[in-house]
Design a protein around this motif. Structure first.
Motif, PDB file in Angstrom:
ATOM      1  N   ALA A  22      -2.615   2.098  12.338  1.00 23.05           N
ATOM      2  CA  ALA A  22      -1.248   1.569  12.227  1.00 23.05           C
ATOM      3  C   ALA A  22      -1.261   0.052  12.231  1.00 23.05           C
ATOM      4  O   ALA A  22      -0.511  -0.585  11.488  1.00 23.05           O
ATOM      5  N   ARG A  23      -2.135  -0.539  13.041  1.00 20.11           N
ATOM      6  CA  ARG A  23      -2.241  -2.000  13.075  1.00 20.11           C
ATOM      7  C   ARG A  23      -2.747  -2.521  11.736  1.00 20.11           C
ATOM      8  O   ARG A  23      -2.222  -3.485  11.198  1.00 20.11           O
ATOM      9  N   ASN A  24      -3.766  -1.890  11.187  1.00 16.74           N
ATOM     10  CA  ASN A  24      -4.310  -2.302   9.897  1.00 16.74           C
ATOM     11  C   ASN A  24      -3.250  -2.203   8.801  1.00 16.74           C
ATOM     12  O   ASN A  24      -3.103  -3.106   7.975  1.00 16.74           O
ATOM     13  N   ALA A  25      -2.505  -1.115   8.801  1.00 15.11           N
ATOM     14  CA  ALA A  25      -1.449  -0.927   7.801  1.00 15.11           C
ATOM     15  C   ALA A  25      -0.342  -1.957   7.965  1.00 15.11           C
ATOM     16  O   ALA A  25       0.149  -2.525   6.982  1.00 15.11           O
ATOM     17  N   THR A  26       0.046  -2.209   9.203  1.00 19.18           N
ATOM     18  CA  THR A  26       1.083  -3.206   9.481  1.00 19.18           C
ATOM     19  C   THR A  26       0.639  -4.578   9.002  1.00 19.18           C
ATOM     20  O   THR A  26       1.399  -5.296   8.341  1.00 19.18           O
ATOM     21  N   GLU A  27      -0.587  -4.939   9.314  1.00 21.39           N
ATOM     22  CA  GLU A  27      -1.105  -6.239   8.877  1.00 21.39           C
ATOM     23  C   GLU A  27      -1.123  -6.330   7.359  1.00 21.39           C
ATOM     24  O   GLU A  27      -0.737  -7.353   6.784  1.00 21.39           O
ATOM     25  N   ALA A  28      -1.548  -5.286   6.680  1.00 21.26           N
ATOM     26  CA  ALA A  28      -1.628  -5.300   5.213  1.00 21.26           C
ATOM     27  C   ALA A  28      -0.250  -5.518   4.588  1.00 21.26           C
ATOM     28  O   ALA A  28      -0.083  -6.359   3.697  1.00 21.26           O
ATOM     29  N   VAL A  29       0.731  -4.767   5.054  1.00 23.92           N
ATOM     30  CA  VAL A  29       2.075  -4.863   4.472  1.00 23.92           C
ATOM     31  C   VAL A  29       2.726  -6.193   4.820  1.00 23.92           C
ATOM     32  O   VAL A  29       3.261  -6.888   3.945  1.00 23.92           O
ATOM     33  N   LEU A  30       2.698  -6.566   6.087  1.00 25.62           N
ATOM     34  CA  LEU A  30       3.407  -7.776   6.495  1.00 25.62           C
ATOM     35  C   LEU A  30       2.752  -9.046   5.970  1.00 25.62           C
ATOM     36  O   LEU A  30       3.443 -10.011   5.640  1.00 25.62           O
ATOM     37  N   SER A  31       1.438  -9.065   5.858  1.00 29.75           N
ATOM     38  CA  SER A  31       0.798 -10.268   5.302  1.00 29.75           C
ATOM     39  C   SER A  31       1.134 -10.423   3.821  1.00 29.75           C
ATOM     40  O   SER A  31       1.396 -11.532   3.347  1.00 29.75           O
ATOM     41  N   ALA A  32       1.153  -9.318   3.087  1.00 26.25           N
ATOM     42  CA  ALA A  32       1.546  -9.379   1.673  1.00 26.25           C
ATOM     43  C   ALA A  32       3.010  -9.799   1.534  1.00 26.25           C
ATOM     44  O   ALA A  32       3.361 -10.609   0.677  1.00 26.25           O
ATOM     45  N   LEU A  33       3.862  -9.261   2.398  1.00 26.22           N
ATOM     46  CA  LEU A  33       5.276  -9.629   2.373  1.00 26.22           C
ATOM     47  C   LEU A  33       5.444 -11.109   2.721  1.00 26.22           C
ATOM     48  O   LEU A  33       6.235 -11.816   2.092  1.00 26.22           O
ATOM     49  N   GLY A  34       4.677 -11.576   3.691  1.00 30.33           N
ATOM     50  CA  GLY A  34       4.736 -12.979   4.092  1.00 30.33           C
ATOM     51  C   GLY A  34       4.342 -13.926   2.982  1.00 30.33           C
ATOM     52  O   GLY A  34       4.841 -15.048   2.907  1.00 30.33           O
ATOM     53  N   GLU A  35       3.452 -13.485   2.120  1.00 33.31           N
ATOM     54  CA  GLU A  35       3.062 -14.324   0.987  1.00 33.31           C
ATOM     55  C   GLU A  35       4.180 -14.459  -0.038  1.00 33.31           C
ATOM     56  O   GLU A  35       4.177 -15.387  -0.824  1.00 33.31           O
ATOM     57  N   THR A  79      -5.982  -2.520   3.008  1.00 32.87           N
ATOM     58  CA  THR A  79      -6.052  -1.360   3.911  1.00 32.87           C
ATOM     59  C   THR A  79      -7.423  -0.713   3.830  1.00 32.87           C
ATOM     60  O   THR A  79      -7.544   0.498   3.756  1.00 32.87           O
ATOM     61  N   THR A  80      -8.436  -1.525   3.904  1.00 31.68           N
ATOM     62  CA  THR A  80      -9.810  -1.040   3.774  1.00 31.68           C
ATOM     63  C   THR A  80     -10.228  -0.132   4.925  1.00 31.68           C
ATOM     64  O   THR A  80     -11.069   0.734   4.750  1.00 31.68           O
ATOM     65  N   HIS A  81      -9.648  -0.325   6.090  1.00 29.69           N
ATOM     66  CA  HIS A  81     -10.036   0.486   7.244  1.00 29.69           C
ATOM     67  C   HIS A  81      -9.104   1.663   7.472  1.00 29.69           C
ATOM     68  O   HIS A  81      -9.309   2.451   8.387  1.00 29.69           O
ATOM     69  N   THR A  82      -8.083   1.760   6.645  1.00 27.82           N
ATOM     70  CA  THR A  82      -7.094   2.819   6.800  1.00 27.82           C
ATOM     71  C   THR A  82      -7.054   3.638   5.527  1.00 27.82           C
ATOM     72  O   THR A  82      -6.956   3.090   4.434  1.00 27.82           O
ATOM     73  N   ASP A  83      -7.140   4.934   5.668  1.00 32.27           N
ATOM     74  CA  ASP A  83      -7.111   5.817   4.504  1.00 32.27           C
ATOM     75  C   ASP A  83      -5.666   6.056   4.077  1.00 32.27           C
ATOM     76  O   ASP A  83      -4.945   6.820   4.717  1.00 32.27           O
ATOM     77  N   ILE A  84      -5.251   5.358   3.036  1.00 32.51           N
ATOM     78  CA  ILE A  84      -3.908   5.565   2.499  1.00 32.51           C
ATOM     79  C   ILE A  84      -4.027   5.927   1.030  1.00 32.51           C
ATOM     80  O   ILE A  84      -4.934   5.486   0.342  1.00 32.51           O
ATOM     81  N   ASP A  85      -3.114   6.733   0.574  1.00 31.39           N
ATOM     82  CA  ASP A  85      -3.138   7.071  -0.840  1.00 31.39           C
ATOM     83  C   ASP A  85      -1.834   6.676  -1.514  1.00 31.39           C
ATOM     84  O   ASP A  85      -1.673   6.867  -2.710  1.00 31.39           O
ATOM     85  N   ASP A  86      -0.911   6.095  -0.752  1.00 32.55           N
ATOM     86  CA  ASP A  86       0.382   5.720  -1.314  1.00 32.55           C
ATOM     87  C   ASP A  86       0.868   4.408  -0.692  1.00 32.55           C
ATOM     88  O   ASP A  86       1.613   4.430   0.300  1.00 32.55           O
ATOM     89  N   PRO A  87       0.466   3.257  -1.246  1.00 33.43           N
ATOM     90  CA  PRO A  87       0.897   1.980  -0.671  1.00 33.43           C
ATOM     91  C   PRO A  87       2.413   1.796  -0.717  1.00 33.43           C
ATOM     92  O   PRO A  87       2.980   1.099   0.123  1.00 33.43           O
ATOM     93  N   ASP A  88       3.085   2.431  -1.668  1.00 30.55           N
ATOM     94  CA  ASP A  88       4.543   2.346  -1.750  1.00 30.55           C
ATOM     95  C   ASP A  88       5.179   2.993  -0.518  1.00 30.55           C
ATOM     96  O   ASP A  88       6.074   2.423   0.116  1.00 30.55           O
ATOM     97  N   ARG A  89       4.718   4.166  -0.147  1.00 35.10           N
ATOM     98  CA  ARG A  89       5.222   4.852   1.050  1.00 35.10           C
ATOM     99  C   ARG A  89       4.898   4.037   2.297  1.00 35.10           C
ATOM    100  O   ARG A  89       5.738   3.880   3.185  1.00 35.10           O
ATOM    101  N   LEU A  90       3.698   3.491   2.356  1.00 27.21           N
ATOM    102  CA  LEU A  90       3.296   2.675   3.501  1.00 27.21           C
ATOM    103  C   LEU A  90       4.195   1.449   3.613  1.00 27.21           C
ATOM    104  O   LEU A  90       4.611   1.083   4.718  1.00 27.21           O
ATOM    105  N   ALA A  91       4.523   0.815   2.492  1.00 18.79           N
ATOM    106  CA  ALA A  91       5.425  -0.341   2.514  1.00 18.79           C
ATOM    107  C   ALA A  91       6.775   0.056   3.107  1.00 18.79           C
ATOM    108  O   ALA A  91       7.324  -0.659   3.954  1.00 18.79           O
TER     109      ALA A  91
END
Length: 132
Positions: A22-35, A79-91
């Motif tokens: 969850a931390r890895n996913a949060t960091e991935a989404v929020l850092s991209a959003l922050g950019e 999200t290299t450390h988190t197995d996700i198959d849908d970045p849209d859902r994760l966002a």
């Protein structure tokens, strides 16, 4: 709000095995959003969040212009450390959790800004900040 509560919410909604995912996913989404978001908005959001979570938004803030597909690509790359198959859902999950943890004024301002940027697909379907 404690960071554990934020991560726990993401973990539950995404059905992750661990808080680390969850931390890895949060960091991935929020850092991209922050950019993508402007610095003023990021500073206001950062003040509403636990330090390390707010830091994901502000550490690489640039106000860079890119579209929603690029946003999803950046999430997927991070999200290299988190197995996700849908970045849209994760966002949607992480943005929805973010919207739940900020005050009503910030929630509305962020929702409006995401719509202006044509990032409305990142808004959750229900709950705070849901698409109208």
């Amino acid at each position: 709000m404690e960071r554990h509560d934020f991560y726990q919410s993401v973990q539950y909604e995404a059905n992750f095995a661990s808080e680390a995912d969850a931390r890895n996913a949060t960091e991935a989404v929020l850092s991209a959003l922050g950019e993508r978001l402007d610095e003023t908005r990021l500073q206001r959001l950062d003040g509403s969040l636990p330090n390390d979570i707010g830091d994901f938004l502000t550490d690489d803030a640039s106000g860079e212009r890119f579209d929603y597909d690029e946003f999803l690509s950046r999430i997927d790359e991070r999200t290299t450390h988190t197995d996700i198959d849908d970045p849209d859902r994760l966002a949607r999950i992480v943005v929805g959790t973010l919207l739940e943890h900020v005050d009503e004024d910030e929630r509305e301002a962020l929702r409006e800004r995401l719509e202006e940027l044509e990032f409305e697909a990142a808004l959750p379907e229900s709950g705070p900040g849901a698409r109208s």
